[in-house]
Design a protein around this motif. Structure first.
Motif, PDB file in Angstrom:
ATOM      1  N   LEU A 288       0.827  -1.211   0.000  1.00 54.08           N
ATOM      2  CA  LEU A 288       0.000   0.000   0.000  1.00 54.08           C
ATOM      3  C   LEU A 288       0.859   1.259   0.000  1.00 54.08           C
ATOM      4  CD1 LEU A 288      -2.840  -1.025   2.457  1.00 54.08           C
ATOM      5  CD2 LEU A 288      -3.071  -0.528   0.039  1.00 54.08           C
ATOM      6  N   LYS A 289       2.018   1.165   0.660  1.00 60.91           N
ATOM      7  CA  LYS A 289       2.907   2.328   0.698  1.00 60.91           C
ATOM      8  C   LYS A 289       3.557   2.567  -0.665  1.00 60.91           C
ATOM      9  CE  LYS A 289       3.364   3.819   5.112  1.00 60.91           C
ATOM     10  NZ  LYS A 289       2.942   5.178   5.411  1.00 60.91           N
ATOM     11  N   LEU A 290       3.960   1.476  -1.277  1.00 60.25           N
ATOM     12  CA  LEU A 290       4.699   1.607  -2.534  1.00 60.25           C
ATOM     13  C   LEU A 290       3.788   1.899  -3.711  1.00 60.25           C
ATOM     14  CD1 LEU A 290       7.446  -1.149  -2.487  1.00 60.25           C
ATOM     15  CD2 LEU A 290       7.717   1.317  -2.347  1.00 60.25           C
TER      16      LEU A 290
ATOM     17  N   PRO B  92      -0.047   2.550  -3.965  1.00 63.55           N
ATOM     18  CA  PRO B  92      -1.430   2.678  -3.505  1.00 63.55           C
ATOM     19  C   PRO B  92      -2.399   2.516  -4.673  1.00 63.55           C
ATOM     20  CG  PRO B  92      -0.149   4.691  -3.064  1.00 63.55           C
ATOM     21  CD  PRO B  92       0.694   3.810  -3.889  1.00 63.55           C
ATOM     22  N   PRO B  93      -3.610   2.006  -4.405  1.00 64.99           N
ATOM     23  CA  PRO B  93      -4.589   1.888  -5.489  1.00 64.99           C
ATOM     24  C   PRO B  93      -4.789   3.239  -6.168  1.00 64.99           C
ATOM     25  CG  PRO B  93      -5.400   0.855  -3.496  1.00 64.99           C
ATOM     26  CD  PRO B  93      -4.126   1.523  -3.137  1.00 64.99           C
TER      27      PRO B  93
END
Lengths: 570, 400
Positions: free
Chosen positions: A36-38, A40-41
């Motif tokens: 999610l950090k790298l 994100p949607p």
């Protein structure tokens, strides 16, 4: 049969298995966080922008000043009071309280709000004074709001009203100078973007982007407030005396084309833009065109002299009856029979017959050249909105009539500014300046037009001086300054069709002074004066021009003639 | 492989007269205590950070911070951790089963859960009646009995598995009675708190399995339990909505998908390094339940990658330290108790984080020892203290 494991050992076996599963689960969750950090949607991007709010900081609309820095228009912050009807809890009480505050009858207020009850914004008062603002803070009434706005001030009221124009509700220029230089005046709106909580309150974390506003640039006009006042006052006197519905007066420096005054009658107060009609706020000095009549004669005459088509001493038969038929049968009338006139006298006595003959001598090519050289049919590029270029028919549409009409200022239409500028061409020794309304650093883009040879220009001025001394312009003869000029009494073309309207005239006078090195050119145009009281340009417009010239030259510090006399006798 | 870290029964630590010497490095019990305190400290800080809001009178002061409720809770939890680690729990499984205090306490706890469900008796939050007031309600002290039941249940199941060791391999005599009891109690809790109910049931079933039950006996219970869960979801509109929201959060970003999306915004926000402690944005009203169930999202937003790594590493250390303690325990009962405690903490952490990262549908479950919640902190710390106290390698006690 397999031996069952010891119970304690079984616990250990099962728990080892469970530990491993749990650890893998936790590590997988860590991987999920990293993911999610790298990356994100993509849809998240549309939901993250709401963390920020933006406040606009309006730049101050800058001042308009005259050539000496006197304030013509300025800006001031004001507070407007408005109501949001959907939030008002009790309308009668609301109206009572607010009515007390702003000194408006509650019933009036109630009617105003009810008229727009389905809106979210009803302006109640445009300018709150300080005490009302103070009381307002303690009121805490739902549905009441204040709003800052920039108020435009015109410290001299209607002075130069049509020239300045006005600003609209959103503080953008609508007319005149306010419109023409709006982009420079408004400046640039700044903004503050800040992080906010879900209810919009600032978090004061950090001001990521503060973009300071920059105020607009001061607009310095060539207008001189004093000369403008002189012009407006004198024009108003004449228009009132002769019951004229409207009139224009333009003062120009012929050396550099600076417009020193641009007066309209009746006056217009920029504050009343919303309640006025275009008729009132239109700057007719540049928007309205009309047939100039006799004031146009000097230009054709000068060009004929310049091109050596006629000589000043050449005789013209202007008939004893005052009626002359051209070779093609056109009938041209003078006010009275002048008999034989020299070339100079044709201009001094303003003979239509003489001018028609000069026109025929010039022929279409040279006549068209004369018209074009003096800027007719071309915009003066004053950059003011609504400026008209005047009307000149294309040469191929000209006929015999044109050759006789145009030299006496018919079949051609010009604005007051165009005529004053063309006259500056004579006053400035044959160089017609560009029109300048705003003083700027750079003058590179100004185009000066060569119209006459300097000697011709001087000669024309001498003749025009005699118009004032012994001709139709005698009322403009000043004791203090040598004035040269030309009167005009033009009939008004019937807008319904061909021909001219009965008893409707434009009385005009264009003049310059002093004679040797002219400093100002003044053109006055009074529309439809009452014929009973006078309608000749020499009667209606010439005295106005004389007074304007006298007062202006005195104000500008040019010594009157008496002092010349005194100085020479000493 | 862990000897170097945890110390051991290894002869290296035995003195000449056979008394276990003080280990030269941290023992497993000490590690558990340190990690517990570490998680509590992190929780205290992060709960205060997430609790920030904009407004007059909400100023942040050192006094307010140190005298605040969560510092008191953390202090109480540390006290409980210390006390339970110093007690001797070997007697717990002894004596007749009906005189065992665990069962009586369990019955009492279940009674409190039922009491909290009656309107007027307890405190309700977000439509759930999970709390009982301690003292007058004006004091604002409340207590969540289901947290207590969570750990008492471990003791209960462990006790059953120990006392019915000889029949635990039989379906009707060994497995069914205990699981029926577990299901009744968990069903009661699940009415107000599905997450905790499911967690307790899962831990109980795994303990029964570890205690000797056959896997296929437990598997038989699968279908009916699954059916009950489906029913619980079908007849509760908000649970159904949560599942729909989980499947398609982007359909209604302002509606049912809001919570999941805001959680993802928080986790991905701040990037690799995070926005910095206290500098999170999502906690200012965007992310609901920011101090409780979704605190992990705030940790990710403010502390970034390292914050998330720290939390998960602490839980992993806690789990494996507990596992080490369990290895040292000799009786089935104590091993089951230790396993139950670490399973409860580990599973709960995993479920919470999975909810926050939108890996599973939303259900209300706290991050143990970190999410705001006084009862949870104190009870969990007490249970972990008990585990730490069972570390046979610690403090020169003789080995059993």
């Amino acid at each position: 049969m397999r031996k069952p494991p010891l119970p304690a050992q079984r616990v250990l076996t099962v728990s080892t298995f469970l530990m491993v599963i749990l650890s893998i689960g936790l590590l997988a969750q860590f991987g999920r966080v990293v993911q999610l950090k790298l990356a994100p949607p993509k849809q998240l991007a549309t939901h993250a922008g709401r963390h920020h709010s933006r406040i606009a900081y309006h730049a101050r609309r800058s001042d308009i000043v005259d050539r000496r820095g006197r304030l013509l228009a300025s800006s001031q912050l004001a507070t407007r009071l408005f109501a949001d009807p959907s939030l008002i809890e009790n309308l009668p009480i609301f109206c009572q309280v607010v009515g007390d505050l702003i000194n408006v009858a509650p019933s009036t207020l109630k009617a105003a709000i009810q008229k727009r009850i389905d809106r979210r914004y009803v302006a109640l008062a445009h300018e709150l004074d300080k005490s009302a603002l103070g009381q307002l803070k303690d009121l805490k009434l739902r549905g009441l709001g204040t709003q800052r706005w920039v108020k435009r001030l015109y410290p001299h009221g209607p002075r130069a009203g049509q020239l300045l124009g006005s600003v609209g509700f959103d503080a953008s220029g609508l007319e005149g100078v306010e419109f023409a230089f709006n982009r420079d005046l408004v400046g640039r709106t700044g903004s503050l973007t800040y992080t906010r909580d879900v209810r919009g309150r600032p978090l004061n974390l950090q001001y990521e982007s503060y973009d300071p506003p920059s105020d607009g640039a001061e607009i310095r006009l060539t207008i001189d407030l004093v000369i403008q006042s002189i012009a407006e006052e004198q024009l108003a006197i004449s228009c009132k005396t002769f019951d004229a519905p409207h009139g224009q007066l333009v003062v120009m420096n012929p050396r550099n084309g600076h417009v020193l005054a641009m007066a309209n009658y009746p006056p217009f107060d920029p504050k009343t833009l919303g309640k006025s009609t275009p008729k009132q706020w239109r700057n007719r000095c540049i928007t309205d065109v009309f047939e100039p009549g006799s004031t146009f004669k000097p230009f054709v005459w000068a060009k004929a002299i310049d091109l050596n088509v006629i000589q000043p001493e050449q005789l013209f038969d202007c008939t004893d009856s005052g009626i002359w038929r051209s070779s093609k049968g056109r009938r041209i009338r003078d006010v009275r029979g002048h008999g034989k006139l020299t070339g100079e006298q044709v201009l001094i006595k303003s003979s239509n017959i003489g001018m028609a003959q000069i026109g025929l001598l010039l022929g279409p090519d040279r006549l068209y050249h004369a018209v074009e050289t003096f800027g007719m049919g071309q915009s003066t590029a004053s950059s003011l909105p609504g400026e008209s270029a005047g009307m000149v028919n294309p040469k191929r549409q000209w006929n015999h009539y044109s050759l006789t009409s145009i030299p006496m200022g018919q079949e051609i239409a010009a604005t007051p500014l165009q005529l004053v500028r063309a006259f500056s061409g004579i006053a400035n020794d044959g160089i017609m300046p560009a029109t300048v309304i705003r003083i700027r650093q750079s003058t590179d883009d100004l185009i000066y037009q060569h119209t006459l040879n300097p000697a011709t220009a001087k000669q024309v001025r001498q003749v025009l001086r005699r118009v004032v001394q012994e001709g139709t312009g005698w009322r403009a003869n000043s004791k203090h300054y040598p004035i040269f000029g030309k009167t005009g009494t033009a009939q008004i073309a019937d807008p319904e069709g061909g021909g001219y309207m009965e008893d409707k005239y434009i009385s005009s006078f264009i003049a310059g002074s002093p004679l040797e090195i002219p400093q100002i050119v003044v053109g006055c145009f009074v529309h439809r004066p009452d014929k009973q009281k006078g309608y000749y340009g020499g009667t209606v417009a010439a005295p106005v021009v004389r007074r304007v010239i006298e007062k202006t030259l005195m104000y500008l510090g040019y010594p009157p003639q008496e002092q010349h006399v005194l100085a020479s006798t000493n | 492989m862990f000897y170097g870290v945890f110390g051991s029964h290894d002869s290296r630590n035995l003195s000449e007269n056979g008394i276990l010497a003080r280990p030269s490095v941290l023992s497993a019990g000490q590690v558990i205590q340190l990690v517990t305190i570490g998680l509590l400290a992190l929780g205290t800080v992060m709960v205060h950070s997430a609790g920030m809001s904009v407004g007059v009178g909400n100023g942040f002061s050192m006094q307010g911070l140190l005298g605040g409720r969560h510092v008191q809770y953390a202090f109480l939890a540390s006290l409980a951790l210390f006390l339970t680690s110093r007690m001797n729990w070997d007697w717990l499984a002894n004596g007749p089963i009906w005189r065992n205090p665990i069962l009586w306490l369990l019955a009492f706890g279940v009674g409190l859960v039922a009491l909290a469900m009656f309107p007027g008796m307890g405190r309700a939050a977000h439509g759930a009646r999970r709390w009982l007031y301690l003292g007058p309600s004006s004091w604002g002290w409340s207590f969540q009995p289901s947290e207590l039941v969570k750990f008492l249940m471990i003791g209960g199941v462990a006790l059953w598995c120990t006392h019915r060791q000889h029949v635990i391999g039989q379906f009707w005599r060994g497995v069914v009675p205990v699981l029926v009891g577990v299901l009744i109690i968990c069903g009661l809790i699940a009415v107000e708190d599905l997450g905790t109910g499911v967690l307790i049931a899962m831990v109980a079933v795994l303990l029964v399995l570890a205690g000797g039950a056959r896997l296929w006996h437990l598997a038989l219970l699968g279908p009916p339990v699954l059916g009950m869960l489906v029913l619980a979801v079908m007849f509760s509109p908000y649970r159904l909505a949560r599942i729909v929201a989980f499947m398609n959060p982007w359909d209604e970003p302002e509606g049912i998908g809001y919570h999941a999306i805001q959680s993802l915004v928080a986790i991905s926000g701040g990037g690799w390094t995070g926005r910095g402690l206290g500098y999170g944005i999502q906690k200012f009203g965007y992310l609901p339940e920011d101090t409780t169930d979704f605190l992990f999202a705030v940790i990710c937003e403010e502390l970034g990658f390292s914050g998330a790594a720290m939390v998960i590493a602490l839980y992993l250390i806690l789990l494996w330290a507990g596992f080490w303690v369990m290895r040292g325990c000799s009786t089935v009962f104590l091993r089951l108790v230790v396993l139950g405690v670490i399973l409860t903490v580990g599973l709960q952490a995993l479920m919470n984080i999975a909810v926050v990262t939108v890996t599973v549908p939303t259900k209300g479950i706290a991050l143990p020892l970190v999410s705001a919640g006084g009862t949870g902190w104190v009870v969990t710390a007490a249970a972990l203290g008990l585990v730490a106290g069972l570390d046979r390698t610690a403090w020169g006690r003789t080995s059993h």
